[in-house]
Design a protein around this motif. Structure first.
Motif, PDB file in Angstrom:
ATOM      1  N   CYS A  49      -7.900 -33.274  51.306  1.00  0.00           N
ATOM      2  CA  CYS A  49      -7.321 -34.344  51.124  1.00  0.00           C
ATOM      3  C   CYS A  49      -7.715 -35.724  52.227  1.00  0.00           C
ATOM      4  O   CYS A  49      -7.808 -35.102  53.278  1.00  0.00           O
ATOM      5  N   HIS A  50      -7.838 -36.756  51.581  1.00  0.00           N
ATOM      6  CA  HIS A  50      -8.319 -37.931  52.458  1.00  0.00           C
ATOM      7  C   HIS A  50      -7.157 -38.927  52.491  1.00  0.00           C
ATOM      8  O   HIS A  50      -6.510 -39.174  51.584  1.00  0.00           O
ATOM      9  N   VAL A  51      -6.899 -39.186  53.781  1.00  0.00           N
ATOM     10  CA  VAL A  51      -5.888 -40.271  53.882  1.00  0.00           C
ATOM     11  C   VAL A  51      -6.149 -41.515  54.332  1.00  0.00           C
ATOM     12  O   VAL A  51      -7.349 -41.544  55.416  1.00  0.00           O
ATOM     13  N   SER A  52      -6.031 -42.718  53.882  1.00  0.00           N
ATOM     14  CA  SER A  52      -6.510 -44.068  54.157  1.00  0.00           C
ATOM     15  C   SER A  52      -5.413 -44.845  54.460  1.00  0.00           C
ATOM     16  O   SER A  52      -4.312 -44.380  53.992  1.00  0.00           O
ATOM     17  N   GLY A  53      -5.479 -45.783  55.218  1.00  0.00           N
ATOM     18  CA  GLY A  53      -4.284 -46.822  55.574  1.00  0.00           C
ATOM     19  C   GLY A  53      -4.387 -48.067  54.855  1.00  0.00           C
ATOM     20  O   GLY A  53      -5.262 -48.633  54.519  1.00  0.00           O
ATOM     21  N   LEU A  54      -3.080 -48.424  54.034  1.00  0.00           N
ATOM     22  CA  LEU A  54      -2.888 -49.500  53.238  1.00  0.00           C
ATOM     23  C   LEU A  54      -3.328 -50.649  54.064  1.00  0.00           C
ATOM     24  O   LEU A  54      -3.767 -51.770  53.219  1.00  0.00           O
ATOM     25  N   HIS A  55      -3.057 -50.602  55.316  1.00  0.00           N
ATOM     26  CA  HIS A  55      -3.333 -51.780  55.885  1.00  0.00           C
ATOM     27  C   HIS A  55      -4.966 -52.404  56.081  1.00  0.00           C
ATOM     28  O   HIS A  55      -4.979 -53.501  56.522  1.00  0.00           O
ATOM     29  N   GLN A  59      -3.793 -37.383  58.818  1.00  0.00           N
ATOM     30  CA  GLN A  59      -5.115 -36.712  58.268  1.00  0.00           C
ATOM     31  C   GLN A  59      -5.030 -35.537  59.035  1.00  0.00           C
ATOM     32  O   GLN A  59      -5.378 -34.672  58.585  1.00  0.00           O
ATOM     33  N   GLN A  60      -4.852 -35.340  60.395  1.00  0.00           N
ATOM     34  CA  GLN A  60      -4.844 -34.090  61.158  1.00  0.00           C
ATOM     35  C   GLN A  60      -3.791 -33.168  60.482  1.00  0.00           C
ATOM     36  O   GLN A  60      -4.115 -31.996  60.550  1.00  0.00           O
ATOM     37  N   THR A  61      -2.612 -33.626  59.953  1.00  0.00           N
ATOM     38  CA  THR A  61      -1.742 -32.755  59.395  1.00  0.00           C
ATOM     39  C   THR A  61      -2.266 -31.968  58.338  1.00  0.00           C
ATOM     40  O   THR A  61      -2.228 -31.000  58.077  1.00  0.00           O
ATOM     41  N   PHE A  62      -2.825 -32.882  57.310  1.00  0.00           N
ATOM     42  CA  PHE A  62      -3.432 -32.418  56.173  1.00  0.00           C
ATOM     43  C   PHE A  62      -4.760 -31.354  56.350  1.00  0.00           C
ATOM     44  O   PHE A  62      -4.667 -30.204  55.715  1.00  0.00           O
ATOM     45  N   ASP A  63      -5.436 -31.635  57.372  1.00  0.00           N
ATOM     46  CA  ASP A  63      -6.574 -30.727  57.712  1.00  0.00           C
ATOM     47  C   ASP A  63      -5.924 -29.605  58.226  1.00  0.00           C
ATOM     48  O   ASP A  63      -6.636 -28.474  57.788  1.00  0.00           O
ATOM     49  N   ALA A  64      -4.835 -29.519  59.128  1.00  0.00           N
ATOM     50  CA  ALA A  64      -4.451 -28.284  59.854  1.00  0.00           C
ATOM     51  C   ALA A  64      -3.767 -27.622  58.480  1.00  0.00           C
ATOM     52  O   ALA A  64      -3.719 -26.153  58.967  1.00  0.00           O
ATOM     53  N   LEU A  65      -3.415 -28.096  57.530  1.00  0.00           N
ATOM     54  CA  LEU A  65      -2.772 -27.347  56.535  1.00  0.00           C
ATOM     55  C   LEU A  65      -3.985 -26.693  55.352  1.00  0.00           C
ATOM     56  O   LEU A  65      -3.501 -26.199  54.739  1.00  0.00           O
ATOM     57  N   GLY A  66      -5.092 -27.003  55.963  1.00  0.00           N
ATOM     58  CA  GLY A  66      -6.221 -26.555  55.020  1.00  0.00           C
ATOM     59  C   GLY A  66      -6.282 -27.205  53.749  1.00  0.00           C
ATOM     60  O   GLY A  66      -6.926 -26.734  52.641  1.00  0.00           O
TER      61      GLY A  66
END
Length: 245
Positions: A67-73, A57-64
């Protein structure tokens, strides 16, 4: 299809996981419009699955990227979560654990259907790249579990060796990576192996395969009874998609 297959997660100088392929990730998100991503973290052994979700999630945020990232687990119904996702991410870690978990949970079919039939974008690194192959027999990882499973997602018709390293360590008398791959080819003569070094990736988009790098390193193609061949970024490697294992 829109599949990014990264050799690894981080390289020197990159603060964020997948940072060396940031331009390709931004382009994929813009191209596909994917906003709701699900991360498959089952390969992660030495840290928590939740921490890996937060890292991505931090990667997507840093790239502007919005996007929302959730864990399949975290999903009560993993199959339903895959069907609802706009994009699929697969973390690196131990390939054997990852692949067996996908089979145990009945997720191989749903992932293939999402990526191949519905065009859901896919980003994997290390173990997440290993499982795009017909099998995981060219992983570098130890089979740390019993009942290990070999067949995998079969999104590409050739084998990949991520983290490929062309080196012989001083004082080490075991087989080099090249020798291990040559052993594979002696037994599996019709299955070429693509070695992708750190900081590089393969991109499969609408059936077109290409190679990219953040550091000038070449792809190395191993085939039975032939000398390995190097390919630089932007050279044509589409012939690999015509191979049949």
């Amino acid at each position: 299809m829109d599949i990014l297959m990264l050799s690894n997660g981080k390289i020197a100088g990159n603060e964020h996981v997948m940072g060396f392929a940031s331009e390709a990730i931004v382009e994929q998100v813009k191209r596909t419009g994917a906003r709701n991503w699900v991360l498959i973290p089952y390969a992660v052994i030495r840290s928590s699955h939740d921490d890996r979700v937060a890292m991505v999630q931090q990667t997507f945020d840093a790239l502007g990227l919005d996007c929302h990232v959730s864990g399949l687990h975290q999903a009560d119904d993993p199959v339903a979560a895959l069907k609802a996702a706009d994009g699929i991410l697969v973390s690196g870690g131990n390939t054997w654990v990852l692949n067996k978990t996908l089979h145990d949970l009945g997720l191989v079919g749903p992932i293939r259907k999402a990526v191949l039939d519905s065009g859901v974008p896919y980003i994997g690194w290390s173990a997440g790249t290993n499982i795009t192959c017909p099998t995981i027999r060219t992983t570098n990882d130890m089979p740390i579990i019993t009942g290990a499973v070999l067949p995998s997602l079969n999104l590409v018709p050739f084998q990949i060796n991520p983290h490929y390293l062309e080196a012989k360590v001083e004082g080490h008398n075991g087989e080099t990576r090249d020798e291990r791959i040559q052993e594979f080819l002696e037994v599996n003569k019709h299955e070429p192996v693509v070695g992708i070094p750190e900081g590089t990736w393969l991109h499969l988009h609408d059936g077109k395969l290409s190679y990219h790098c953040a550091n000038g390193k070449d792809l190395k193609l191993f085939s039975y009874d032939s000398e390995p061949v190097y390919y630089s970024a932007h050279q044509d490697i589409q012939f690999l998609m015509e191979h049949s294992c």
